[in-house]
Design an enzyme around this catalytic site. Structure first.
Site, short mmCIF file in Angstrom:
data_model
loop_
_atom_site.label_atom_id
_atom_site.label_comp_id
_atom_site.label_asym_id
_atom_site.label_seq_id
_atom_site.Cartn_x
_atom_site.Cartn_y
_atom_site.Cartn_z
N LYS A 42 0.78 -1.16 -0.07
CA LYS A 42 0.21 -0.21 -0.08
C LYS A 42 0.85 1.31 -0.09
O LYS A 42 0.32 2.45 -0.41
CB LYS A 42 -0.94 -0.15 1.36
CG LYS A 42 -1.68 -1.22 1.34
CD LYS A 42 -2.26 -1.09 2.77
CE LYS A 42 -3.13 -2.52 3.11
NZ LYS A 42 -3.20 -2.42 4.39
N GLY A 43 2.11 1.16 0.27
CA GLY A 43 3.09 2.19 0.53
C GLY A 43 3.09 3.37 -0.33
O GLY A 43 3.18 4.46 -0.24
N GLU A 98 7.45 2.64 -6.25
CA GLU A 98 7.75 2.04 -4.87
C GLU A 98 7.99 3.17 -3.93
O GLU A 98 8.40 4.10 -4.25
CB GLU A 98 8.68 0.91 -4.88
CG GLU A 98 9.47 0.49 -3.73
CD GLU A 98 8.27 -0.47 -3.06
OE1 GLU A 98 7.20 -0.15 -3.01
OE2 GLU A 98 8.67 -1.51 -2.85
N ASP A 99 7.59 2.75 -2.53
CA ASP A 99 7.76 3.95 -1.64
C ASP A 99 9.26 3.87 -1.22
O ASP A 99 9.87 5.13 -1.15
CB ASP A 99 6.85 3.68 -0.40
CG ASP A 99 6.93 2.15 0.09
OD1 ASP A 99 7.65 1.28 -0.31
OD2 ASP A 99 6.15 1.88 1.10
N ASP A 102 14.86 -0.93 0.23
CA ASP A 102 15.37 -1.37 1.50
C ASP A 102 16.49 -2.18 1.00
O ASP A 102 17.59 -1.97 0.49
CB ASP A 102 14.67 -1.99 2.36
CG ASP A 102 15.12 -1.98 3.89
OD1 ASP A 102 16.01 -1.19 4.22
OD2 ASP A 102 14.87 -3.03 4.48
N PHE A 151 14.18 4.26 10.36
CA PHE A 151 12.42 3.66 9.96
C PHE A 151 11.68 5.08 9.97
O PHE A 151 11.38 5.86 10.61
CB PHE A 151 11.99 3.08 10.96
CG PHE A 151 10.82 2.06 10.77
CD1 PHE A 151 11.01 0.78 10.08
CD2 PHE A 151 9.47 2.43 10.91
CE1 PHE A 151 10.00 0.19 9.42
CE2 PHE A 151 8.52 1.72 10.28
CZ PHE A 151 8.85 0.41 9.65
N VAL A 152 11.27 5.17 8.66
CA VAL A 152 10.38 6.18 8.45
C VAL A 152 8.83 6.14 8.24
O VAL A 152 8.63 4.66 7.86
CB VAL A 152 10.87 6.96 7.21
CG1 VAL A 152 12.30 7.48 7.52
CG2 VAL A 152 10.92 6.05 5.93
N ARG A 164 0.09 6.38 8.17
CA ARG A 164 0.06 6.64 6.49
C ARG A 164 -0.43 7.94 6.02
O ARG A 164 0.02 8.35 4.86
CB ARG A 164 -0.65 5.40 5.63
CG ARG A 164 -0.12 3.98 5.79
CD ARG A 164 -0.79 3.21 4.75
NE ARG A 164 -0.81 1.68 5.26
CZ ARG A 164 0.06 0.79 4.69
NH1 ARG A 164 0.99 1.50 3.96
NH2 ARG A 164 0.25 -0.24 5.01
P1 IMP Z 1 13.10 -4.61 0.52
O1 IMP Z 1 13.60 -3.47 -0.26
O2 IMP Z 1 12.72 -5.81 -0.28
O3 IMP Z 1 13.86 -4.90 1.79
O4 IMP Z 1 11.71 -4.08 1.00
C1 IMP Z 1 11.25 -2.67 0.74
C2 IMP Z 1 9.72 -2.61 1.82
O5 IMP Z 1 10.18 -2.64 3.14
C3 IMP Z 1 9.34 -1.47 1.34
O6 IMP Z 1 8.46 -1.40 0.18
C4 IMP Z 1 8.60 -0.92 2.59
O7 IMP Z 1 7.19 -1.70 2.68
C5 IMP Z 1 9.30 -1.76 3.76
N1 IMP Z 1 10.06 -0.80 4.36
C6 IMP Z 1 11.53 -0.50 4.19
N2 IMP Z 1 11.97 0.27 5.07
C7 IMP Z 1 10.89 0.82 5.79
C8 IMP Z 1 10.76 2.09 6.83
O8 IMP Z 1 11.48 2.65 7.04
N3 IMP Z 1 9.35 2.28 7.11
C9 IMP Z 1 8.34 1.50 6.50
N4 IMP Z 1 8.49 0.79 5.63
C10 IMP Z 1 9.74 0.11 5.41
MG MG Z 2 6.35 -1.45 0.36
#
Ligand code: IMP
Ligand code: MG
Length: 182
Positions: A42-43, A98-99, A102, A151-152, A164
């Site tokens: 949803k982000g 994408e939001d 990570d 963490f944001v 959100r």
């Molecule tokens: P990754 O790149 O597969 O590790 O996953 C990224 C996802 O982790 C993002 O789309 C977010 O949903 C979640 N995520 C990573 N960092 C944060 C944060 O700081 N706050 C909230 N969600 C996060």
């Molecule tokens: Mg996400």
């Protein structure tokens, strides 16, 4: 809700300014192509809305929802599709919206998955990037901001489904989440 915010990392105005710039680049790069924005739920919902308003060529929009297996803080790279695209993407130029990136494992999976369905191209547009956390090399065609490993929340991004609806990207106070991650 705002009592739990330690600091505003990126304000709504800064976000809008950057999104305008990204929209201009996308408008230029995708002229004459069959652009489809695919938002990762949803982000990315707020970012996708503002981004789409700043792209001045025809486009279509769809969404996917995914969850990664494993516990909530470590991405495993194995992704389960909870909501899939409605139709074929054969021949379309897909821009994944994408939001946050990570580890990069989720997006890496999605890019490969969409490429295997016959898209003409699959590129990534992310609002935020935590480069320190990356486990896999990913090409990011469009990026809003690099952020530190904090963490944001806000502007669509959640902690335990909350926050959100904040308009800025914020860093939470530790006491707002420490009881939930123990
Ligand atoms: P990754 O790149 O597969 O590790 O996953 C990224 C996802 O982790 C993002 O789309 C977010 O949903 C979640 N995520 C990573 N960092 C944060 C944060 O700081 N706050 C909230 N969600 C996060
Ligand atoms: Mg996400």
């Amino acid at each position: 809700m705002k009592n739990n915010v330690k600091e505003v990392l990126i304000s709504y105005d800064e976000l809008q300014k950057k999104i305008k710039e990204i929209g201009k680049k996308i408008t230029r790069d995708y002229e004459g192509k069959e652009l489809m924005l695919v938002g990762v739920l949803k982000g990315a919902f707020m970012f996708l809305g503002d981004l789409a308003k700043n792209i001045e060529i025809p486009l279509t929009i769809d969404f996917m929802a995914v969850s990664s297996y494993g516990n909530s803080t470590e991405s495993s790279g194995v992704v389960r599709i909870l909501k899939d695209l409605e139709g074929s993407i054969e021949g379309k130029d897909i821009l994944l919206v994408e939001d946050i990136i990570d580890t990069g494992l989720t997006l890496n999976y999605l890019v490969n998955n969409l490429k295997s369905r016959g898209a003409a191209s699959v590129k990534i547009c992310t609002l935020l990037d935590k480069p320190e956390r990356r486990l896999i090399n990913l090409e990011l065609a469009y990026k809003g901001f690099d952020i530190p490993d904090e963490f944001v929340v806000g502007y669509g991004i959640d902690f335990a489904e909350g926050y959100r609806n904040l308009s800025d990207i914020c860093i939470l106070k530790e006491e707002a989440y420490s009881h939930l991650i123990k």
